[in-house]
Design an enzyme around this catalytic site. Structure first.
Site, mmCIF file in Angstrom:
data_model
loop_
_atom_site.group_PDB
_atom_site.id
_atom_site.type_symbol
_atom_site.label_atom_id
_atom_site.label_comp_id
_atom_site.label_asym_id
_atom_site.label_seq_id
_atom_site.Cartn_x
_atom_site.Cartn_y
_atom_site.Cartn_z
ATOM 1 N N ASP A 198 34.593 42.725 31.369
ATOM 2 C CA ASP A 198 34.517 41.875 32.561
ATOM 3 C C ASP A 198 34.006 42.649 33.781
ATOM 4 O OD1 ASP A 198 34.694 39.593 34.037
ATOM 5 O OD2 ASP A 198 36.893 39.571 34.186
ATOM 6 N N LYS A 233 38.007 35.976 30.549
ATOM 7 C CA LYS A 233 38.770 35.524 31.709
ATOM 8 C C LYS A 233 39.648 34.343 31.323
ATOM 9 C CE LYS A 233 35.334 36.687 35.321
ATOM 10 N NZ LYS A 233 36.127 37.608 36.148
ATOM 11 N N GLU A 239 31.176 43.769 34.263
ATOM 12 C CA GLU A 239 29.789 43.761 33.777
ATOM 13 C C GLU A 239 28.769 43.878 34.897
ATOM 14 O OE1 GLU A 239 31.396 41.143 34.611
ATOM 15 O OE2 GLU A 239 29.876 40.091 35.787
ATOM 16 N N LYS A 253 22.801 41.198 41.805
ATOM 17 C CA LYS A 253 23.503 40.913 40.547
ATOM 18 C C LYS A 253 23.233 39.475 40.121
ATOM 19 C CE LYS A 253 28.228 40.266 38.653
ATOM 20 N NZ LYS A 253 29.682 40.473 38.841
ATOM 21 N N ARG A 282 28.619 45.884 37.507
ATOM 22 C CA ARG A 282 28.206 47.278 37.750
ATOM 23 C C ARG A 282 27.322 47.784 36.614
ATOM 24 N NH1 ARG A 282 34.403 49.020 38.072
ATOM 25 N NH2 ARG A 282 34.489 46.835 38.742
HETATM 26 N N1 BES Z 1 32.336 38.483 38.832
HETATM 27 C C1 BES Z 1 33.571 39.188 38.820
HETATM 28 C C2 BES Z 1 34.129 39.430 40.224
HETATM 29 C C3 BES Z 1 34.545 38.229 41.005
HETATM 30 C C4 BES Z 1 35.632 37.481 40.617
HETATM 31 C C5 BES Z 1 33.893 37.911 42.166
HETATM 32 C C6 BES Z 1 36.035 36.408 41.374
HETATM 33 C C7 BES Z 1 34.286 36.851 42.925
HETATM 34 C C8 BES Z 1 35.364 36.094 42.512
HETATM 35 C C9 BES Z 1 33.408 40.553 38.173
HETATM 36 O O1 BES Z 1 32.458 40.641 37.186
HETATM 37 C C10 BES Z 1 34.727 40.910 37.575
HETATM 38 O O2 BES Z 1 35.166 40.207 36.724
HETATM 39 N N2 BES Z 1 35.333 41.982 38.076
HETATM 40 C C11 BES Z 1 36.607 42.407 37.644
HETATM 41 C C12 BES Z 1 36.540 43.909 37.469
HETATM 42 C C13 BES Z 1 37.704 44.475 36.724
HETATM 43 C C14 BES Z 1 37.680 44.039 35.283
HETATM 44 C C15 BES Z 1 37.637 45.985 36.821
HETATM 45 C C16 BES Z 1 37.647 42.030 38.689
HETATM 46 O O3 BES Z 1 37.319 42.042 39.873
HETATM 47 O O4 BES Z 1 38.750 41.675 38.297
HETATM 48 ZN ZN ZN Z 2 30.880 39.269 37.326
HETATM 49 ZN ZN ZN Z 3 33.220 40.122 35.271
#
Ligand code: BES
Ligand code: ZN
Ligand code: ZN
Length: 459
Positions: free
Chosen positions: A307, A237, A309, A225, A311
């Protein structure tokens, strides 16, 4: 590099003896009366992390005693390159560590400093090791440093293009082929999800592919990724959640470093490295919640949350990887906050569609002190990503089992017949610890490399 080759008959380097409370008496027997007195006066009891600098009769540094936890070779001496006086040391044979090579690796990992934007605060002390040890350790040290450097570099200097440059450099160094699809080329070549996530940035999204190896060898696909910054998109965010999102290309950094280790070791396999590299940005043409995107696989996905994104960029890359029926697909991603809630920062979540493969990966991680923890691809949770109008959504109303639902989303793009490993990794140290400096970190890299060595190198 903080590791140097120890030449036979070397008398230049200072002996560094590891010891602990049970071996301290034996360690003292090797010292002069004055040195023993010094240990008493300074209260040295060989507690893990403590050191005693021992002078000879002329006041010259003659020997170092280092208290260690003998069960933790990797971290036992990792603090020393930045705490011992500058100079060269070697591990005395009398030490208590069963695996000096592992300790030397920890030393080198502890010597790392990110020096792109300021000078090193001090030169690390160097450790002299046997030539054979240096040969196996140096690539691991360099690959880990590359992950850290790539992740630590702020987005302005580490956008999709710079990730491509890193892959191109690898390609040149190891005579591999590199190709890219940039911007609208992604649409023409049918990578709609990568384009959809990355199109709002003024820096064009791209898919970077490196291929290497001899035809006839089994094909390994490594996917990372490469979200160079994750604002969350229109589902923006909050400040706290966005603060460190330059590290959202940590999966790509791991994939690049693993590719480098594979090519450096000339593993008998064909390698396909795939990096979907984008910025998840906000602008008038940003992907909206509620849109439906038709993926490369032909499955429709409803954008429940912009967010989620990671996947999205991974699914088209995974589909493309599967088109050549690889022997194995491995992906690395800083995919979910939920994986951190479940396992904390230091344990990457491992998902696998083969039990045997998962067990091999866990065992490899344990063997090299690069731990992984398995979470299940629990099929009943698929319904958490149900959509009312598309084949499924990229997230759902429930935050439950977020790491699992993300992995289940990816699983839909991998054929059951293709062995697959997915690592949801943090790629970051929140604070400084011996051997693990604050900032970007490789987690699961050595574990996967050992797994691949076992899988592909005939004994
Ligand atoms: N990049 C983030 C995940 C992340 C956040 C990794 C903090 C490490 C530290 C990812 O793209 C994301 O924002 N995921 C969301 C998914 C949700 C919207 C279903 C999450 O984990 O809150
Ligand atoms: Zn991310
Ligand atoms: Zn994200």
């Amino acid at each position: 590099m903080s590791l140097i080759e120890r030449k036979p008959g070397d008398r230049q380097t200072i002996a560094l003896e590891t010891t602990d409370t049970t071996h301290l008496a034996a360690s003292k027997k090797r010292l002069s009366a004055a040195q023993r007195k010094w240990l008493e006066q300074t209260g040295f009891e060989a507690a893990p992390g403590s050191i005693a600098l021992l002078p000879d009769a002329n006041g010259k540094l003659q020997r170092v005693l280092a208290g260690v936890d003998a069960g933790d070779a990797l971290n036992a001496i990792a603090h020393l390159p930045k705490t011992l006086p500058e100079g060269s040391y070697h591990l005395a044979d009398e030490g208590v560590l069963a695996d000096p090579a592992q300790a030397a690796l920890g030393w080198a990992l502890g010597a790392y400093e990110f020096t792109r934007y300021r000078k090193a605060r001090r030169a690390p002390a160097t450790l002299a090791v046997k030539a054979a040890e240096l040969k196996t350790l140096a690539p691991l040290v360099d690959a880990t440093a590359q992950v850290r450097d790539l992740v630590n570099t702020p987005t302005e200097d580490m956008g999709p293009k710079q990730l491509a440059e890193a892959v191109n450099q690898l390609g040149k160094a190891y005579k591999a082929k590199v190709r890219e699809w940039v911007g609208d080329e992604l649409l023409k070549a049918n990578f709609p999800t990568i384009h959809a996530v990355g199109r709002a940035s003024h820096r064009a999204p791209r898919l970077i592919e490196l291929t290497w190896g001899k035809s006839g060898d089994p094909l390994l696909s490594v996917v990372g990724k490469g979200v160079c910054f994750d604002t969350g998109g229109l589902d923006l965010k909050a400040a706290d959640g966005m603060r460190w999102m330059k590290k959202d290309m940590g999966g790509a950094a791991h994939a690049i470093a693993l590719a480098r280790l594979i090519m450096d070791a000339k593993l008998p396999l064909r390698l396909q490295l795939l990096i979907p590299a984008v910025e998840n940005a906000v602008s008038g043409n940003a992907l909206r919640p509620g849109e439906v995107v038709i993926t490369r696989a032909g499955l429709s996905v409803e954008i429940d949350n912009t967010d989620a994104e990671g996947r999205l960029v991974l699914c088209d890359a995974l589909t493309y990887a599967g088109e050549q029926q690889p022997d194995l697909i491995v992906d690395f991603a800083t995919l979910t906050g939920a994986a951190r809630v479940a396992l904390g920062p230091d344990l990457p979540a491992l998902f696998a569609n083969r039990d045997e493969l998962a067990e091999q990966a866990l065992a490899a991680g344990q063997a090299v002190q690069d731990p992984l923890w398995r979470l299940p691809l629990w099929r009943p949770y698929r319904k958490m990503l149900d959509s009312y109008l598309a084949d499924f959504a990229n997230s759902g109303a429930s935050r439950h089992a977020g790491a699992i639902t993300a992995a289940l989303y990816l699983e839909r793009f991998v054929a059951d017949t293709t062995p697959w490993l997915h690592l949801d990794t943090y790629a970051w140290n929140d604070g400084d610890r011996p051997g693990r400096p604050r900032g970007g970190e490789a987690m699961g890299l050595r574990a996967l490399f050992v797994l691949l060595q076992k899988r592909y190198v005939r004994a």
